[in-house]
Design a protein around this motif. Structure first.
Motif, mmCIF file in Angstrom:
data_model
loop_
_atom_site.group_PDB
_atom_site.id
_atom_site.type_symbol
_atom_site.label_atom_id
_atom_site.label_comp_id
_atom_site.label_asym_id
_atom_site.label_seq_id
_atom_site.Cartn_x
_atom_site.Cartn_y
_atom_site.Cartn_z
ATOM 1 N N LEU A 234 40.245 26.348 -21.181
ATOM 2 C CA LEU A 234 41.274 25.369 -20.847
ATOM 3 C C LEU A 234 42.082 25.842 -19.639
ATOM 4 C CD1 LEU A 234 42.626 24.497 -24.420
ATOM 5 C CD2 LEU A 234 40.881 23.297 -23.088
ATOM 6 N N GLY A 235 42.589 24.882 -18.891
ATOM 7 C CA GLY A 235 43.466 25.195 -17.767
ATOM 8 C C GLY A 235 42.752 25.666 -16.516
ATOM 9 N N GLU A 236 41.468 25.407 -16.400
ATOM 10 C CA GLU A 236 40.724 25.770 -15.195
ATOM 11 C C GLU A 236 39.896 24.570 -14.730
ATOM 12 O OE1 GLU A 236 39.011 29.524 -14.356
ATOM 13 O OE2 GLU A 236 39.774 30.419 -16.211
ATOM 14 N N ARG A 237 40.003 24.272 -13.447
ATOM 15 C CA ARG A 237 39.315 23.118 -12.873
ATOM 16 C C ARG A 237 38.030 23.555 -12.183
ATOM 17 N NH1 ARG A 237 41.166 18.167 -11.819
ATOM 18 N NH2 ARG A 237 43.300 18.858 -12.288
ATOM 19 N N LEU A 238 36.974 22.770 -12.370
ATOM 20 C CA LEU A 238 35.712 23.057 -11.700
ATOM 21 C C LEU A 238 35.850 22.830 -10.202
ATOM 22 C CD1 LEU A 238 32.657 23.714 -12.012
ATOM 23 C CD2 LEU A 238 32.267 21.244 -12.144
ATOM 24 N N ASP A 239 35.372 23.780 -9.420
ATOM 25 C CA ASP A 239 35.327 23.640 -7.964
ATOM 26 C C ASP A 239 34.090 22.820 -7.625
ATOM 27 O OD1 ASP A 239 35.110 23.853 -5.238
ATOM 28 O OD2 ASP A 239 35.483 26.009 -5.157
ATOM 29 N N MET A 240 34.285 21.551 -7.240
ATOM 30 C CA MET A 240 33.161 20.654 -7.026
ATOM 31 C C MET A 240 32.278 21.091 -5.871
ATOM 32 S SD MET A 240 33.077 18.568 -9.444
ATOM 33 C CE MET A 240 31.739 17.596 -8.759
ATOM 34 N N SER A 241 32.824 21.864 -4.951
ATOM 35 C CA SER A 241 31.988 22.345 -3.848
ATOM 36 C C SER A 241 30.898 23.268 -4.354
ATOM 37 C CB SER A 241 32.852 23.046 -2.797
ATOM 38 O OG SER A 241 33.397 24.256 -3.314
ATOM 39 N N SER A 242 31.140 23.937 -5.477
ATOM 40 C CA SER A 242 30.126 24.839 -6.028
ATOM 41 C C SER A 242 28.982 24.064 -6.674
ATOM 42 C CB SER A 242 30.758 25.789 -7.043
ATOM 43 O OG SER A 242 31.158 25.111 -8.226
ATOM 44 N N VAL A 243 29.233 22.794 -7.043
ATOM 45 C CA VAL A 243 28.186 21.957 -7.614
ATOM 46 C C VAL A 243 27.285 21.404 -6.513
ATOM 47 C CG1 VAL A 243 27.715 19.888 -9.004
ATOM 48 C CG2 VAL A 243 29.675 21.342 -9.552
ATOM 49 N N LYS A 244 27.899 21.109 -5.365
ATOM 50 C CA LYS A 244 27.171 20.448 -4.289
ATOM 51 C C LYS A 244 26.587 21.422 -3.257
ATOM 52 C CE LYS A 244 30.271 16.484 -4.744
ATOM 53 N NZ LYS A 244 31.315 15.649 -4.082
ATOM 54 N N GLU A 245 27.010 22.673 -3.283
ATOM 55 C CA GLU A 245 26.608 23.583 -2.216
ATOM 56 C C GLU A 245 25.107 23.859 -2.222
ATOM 57 O OE1 GLU A 245 28.941 27.060 -2.871
ATOM 58 O OE2 GLU A 245 27.705 27.821 -4.503
ATOM 59 N N GLN A 246 24.598 24.075 -1.023
ATOM 60 C CA GLN A 246 23.197 24.434 -0.817
ATOM 61 C C GLN A 246 23.140 25.726 -0.004
ATOM 62 O OE1 GLN A 246 20.541 22.908 -2.091
ATOM 63 N NE2 GLN A 246 21.756 21.298 -3.090
ATOM 64 N N PRO A 247 22.224 26.644 -0.299
ATOM 65 C CA PRO A 247 21.268 26.545 -1.403
ATOM 66 C C PRO A 247 21.944 26.739 -2.759
ATOM 67 C CG PRO A 247 21.114 28.699 -0.382
ATOM 68 C CD PRO A 247 22.075 27.906 0.460
ATOM 69 N N VAL A 248 21.330 26.198 -3.783
ATOM 70 C CA VAL A 248 21.873 26.316 -5.129
ATOM 71 C C VAL A 248 21.870 27.774 -5.554
ATOM 72 C CG1 VAL A 248 21.501 25.668 -7.541
ATOM 73 C CG2 VAL A 248 21.093 24.002 -5.731
ATOM 74 N N LYS A 249 22.949 28.189 -6.203
ATOM 75 C CA LYS A 249 23.073 29.581 -6.639
ATOM 76 C C LYS A 249 22.559 29.729 -8.071
ATOM 77 C CE LYS A 249 26.435 33.374 -6.893
ATOM 78 N NZ LYS A 249 27.864 33.749 -6.701
ATOM 79 N N HIS A 250 21.641 30.675 -8.281
ATOM 80 C CA HIS A 250 21.101 30.961 -9.611
ATOM 81 C C HIS A 250 21.304 32.431 -9.947
ATOM 82 C CE1 HIS A 250 18.810 27.278 -8.526
ATOM 83 N NE2 HIS A 250 18.803 27.052 -9.828
ATOM 84 N N ASN A 251 21.303 32.725 -11.246
ATOM 85 C CA ASN A 251 21.323 34.128 -11.677
ATOM 86 C C ASN A 251 19.910 34.595 -11.980
ATOM 87 O OD1 ASN A 251 20.669 33.043 -14.169
ATOM 88 N ND2 ASN A 251 22.679 33.440 -15.100
ATOM 89 N N GLU A 252 19.793 35.824 -12.501
ATOM 90 C CA GLU A 252 18.471 36.393 -12.745
ATOM 91 C C GLU A 252 17.711 35.677 -13.868
ATOM 92 O OE1 GLU A 252 21.562 38.479 -15.206
ATOM 93 O OE2 GLU A 252 21.352 37.835 -13.114
ATOM 94 N N LEU A 253 18.427 34.893 -14.700
ATOM 95 C CA LEU A 253 17.777 34.134 -15.762
ATOM 96 C C LEU A 253 17.352 32.744 -15.306
ATOM 97 C CD1 LEU A 253 20.155 35.029 -18.749
ATOM 98 C CD2 LEU A 253 17.943 36.069 -18.184
ATOM 99 N N GLY A 254 17.629 32.422 -14.062
ATOM 100 C CA GLY A 254 17.287 31.109 -13.553
ATOM 101 C C GLY A 254 18.335 30.054 -13.839
ATOM 102 N N GLN A 255 19.474 30.455 -14.393
ATOM 103 C CA GLN A 255 20.537 29.501 -14.687
ATOM 104 C C GLN A 255 21.325 29.178 -13.416
ATOM 105 O OE1 GLN A 255 22.451 32.047 -17.536
ATOM 106 N NE2 GLN A 255 21.656 30.882 -19.283
ATOM 107 N N ARG A 256 21.796 27.953 -13.326
ATOM 108 C CA ARG A 256 22.601 27.557 -12.181
ATOM 109 C C ARG A 256 24.025 28.064 -12.365
ATOM 110 N NH1 ARG A 256 22.382 21.885 -8.998
ATOM 111 N NH2 ARG A 256 24.035 22.322 -7.482
ATOM 112 N N ILE A 257 24.621 28.536 -11.282
ATOM 113 C CA ILE A 257 25.972 29.084 -11.330
ATOM 114 C C ILE A 257 26.921 28.163 -10.574
ATOM 115 C CG2 ILE A 257 27.465 30.997 -10.653
ATOM 116 C CD1 ILE A 257 25.062 32.840 -10.919
#
Length: 468
Positions: A234-257
């Motif tokens: 609670l109390g934290e807003r998603l930074d929408m630029s991180s959703v739209k940025e390219q290239p997409v950022k992934h971790n070592e498990l292949g999850q999107r960050i």
């Protein structure tokens, strides 16, 4: 020589449009007709969409046929329900995406005498069946599966729901953004159905369900804290630029960050953006920009539910107070506005707006306010927006035809107290009604889907009947 009947067009066949159409169909003179227009072949019962887009086996129950919406089998009635998209609005006509010569509509231009605009709001991405690009409805770490294209039929809606269910099922970790009813329902349903999944619920405010009593937040948070596979931020807003940025950022498990505005990074296999609805008022804005409030994109209305505009701006407090004593909102209005309500007038007394598209004096954007509205007094019921609009149109028609006793003012809409019911997993729900906040257990898996069908003319005695 054929003479076209006088016409009330109702745009949108969901909660408010349905109720208004039924009142009009029952009360209009014989020479009048209702044309109920919707881009869907069936009414989409969006309040059970979150559950049915996650839990398999019930998706067909969310799409209710419109074939009996007028609640009458009389073949002599002129009323029709038409599946089409409204492409433009004028003062005395609308333009549709197709003609209906079989119903006497030889061109796409349909003249009208009165209109009720009940086109509601555009759903958040995870439930936007009409999304222009189905792949954008949800954000997957590995976008190898797209949602089917939906063009308004029940079979397409069922296929969309089933594919959505599979996408959720295949995602080990899910981030749900938004702590309103939709986000909470998604997070708790997914966590309850798939205990092995890790679900994160991210909300920009410190309080869930902020438009309701604080006790709603407390009760909801208590249930969320008992779910071991749900993490609430609670109390934290998603930074929408991180959703739209390219290239997409992934971790070592292949999850999107993605990250919050504070820099916190959150990894998931599936992102569900549940951050609110957008009023579907684009057609009104194109028709007359002054009828739409630029601050919230809602249609300006009088309490009679008539489409309105602001009066000329006043330059001083004294002028405002004097004007509020004298201004005539419309020839049919029954009261002077208060200082909390800006002075308005209607250049369109024959156009009404109900439901989520209307700036309805603080009313919660919810289907029950457009269809059926309870009051704080358990012994009486306030009229819904759809009822007020339909009854006022009938009143104006009778007045225009010289009926006695029809010189009384039009009826006015008064919002009821905030009311809501939010499911918290498969068995529990939290509710606020008539000032009371509580929790209930024992909900049905389909959230009582059959309860809405009788409002559209269908008595359901067996689940199989809802395949129609």
């Amino acid at each position: 020589m054929y003479s076209s009947p006088k016409t009330v067009v109702v745009l949108g066949a969901a909660y408010g449009g349905c109720r208004a159409s039924q009142i009009l169909a029952a009360g209009l003179p014989e020479s009048w007709r209702v044309l109920l227009i919707d881009r869907n072949s069936h009414m989409n019962n969006v309040y059970i969409f979150p559950r049915l887009s996650v839990l398999p086996g019930h998706e067909h129950k969310a799409f209710i046929p419109l074939s009996k919406v007028f609640l009458s089998e009389d073949p002599t009635l002129l009323h029709r329900c038409l599946q089409a998209t409204v492409t433009s609005i004028r003062r005395d006509s609308i333009t549709l995406s197709r003609a209906f010569p079989e119903h006497g509509l030889a061109t796409t231009v349909v003249p009208y005498d009165y209109m009720i605009y009940a086109l509601g709001s555009l759903m958040p991405p995870p439930l936007d069946l009409w999304g222009t690009d189905p792949a954008d409805n949800i954000v997957q770490a590995k976008p190898d599966r797209n949602l089917p294209v939906y063009r308004g039929t029940k079979s397409e809606g069922i296929a969309w729901m089933k594919e959505h269910q599979k996408i959720v099922e295949d995602a080990p970790t899910i981030l749900v953004v938004g702590g309103g009813a939709l986000g909470i329902q998604f997070a708790t349903d997914i966590a309850a159905i798939y205990s092995e999944k890790k679900v994160t619920l991210l909300h920009s405010r410190k309080r869930l369900l902020p438009r309701f009593d604080e006790a709603m937040h407390d009760e909801t948070l208590k249930v969320l804290e008992t779910m071991e596979n749900v993490n609430v931020i609670l109390g934290e807003r998603l930074d929408m630029s991180s959703v739209k940025e390219q290239p997409v950022k992934h971790n070592e498990l292949g999850q999107r960050i993605v990250r919050t505005v504070t820099g916190r990074e959150i990894a998931s296999d599936l992102l569900l953006m549940c951050t609110g609805q957008t009023p579907n008022t684009g057609l009104l804005k194109e028709f007359d920009p002054a009828t739409v409030n630029p601050d919230n994109s809602l249609a300006r209305i009088l309490r009679t539910m008539q489409l309105s505009v602001l009066t000329a701006p006043l330059t001083s407090t004294g002028e405002l107070e004097d004007a509020l004593k004298q201004v005539i909102i419309s020839e049919t209005a029954a009261s002077i506005p208060t200082l909390e309500e800006p002075p308005m007038e209607t250049p369109y007394p024959h156009i009404f707006v109900v439901g989520d598209a209307a700036d309805a004096f603080g009313a919660i954007a919810a289907g029950h306010n457009a269809y059926y509205q309870a009051s704080a007094n358990t012994y009486r019921r306030l009229m819904s927006q759809g009822e007020v609009a339909a009854r006022n149109i009938l009143h104006l028609i009778r007045r225009s035809e010289g009926a006695s006793g029809e010189d009384e003012p039009l009826e006015q809409y008064t919002p009821g107290p905030p009311a809501i019911k939010v499911s918290l997993g498969l068995d529990t729900a939290v509710f606020q009604s008539q000032g009371i906040v509580g929790r209930r257990d024992g909900a049905s898996p389909d959230l009582g889907a059959a309860l809405m069908w009788p409002a559209f003319g269908f008595k359901i005695t067996d689940d199989d009947q809802m395949y129609e």
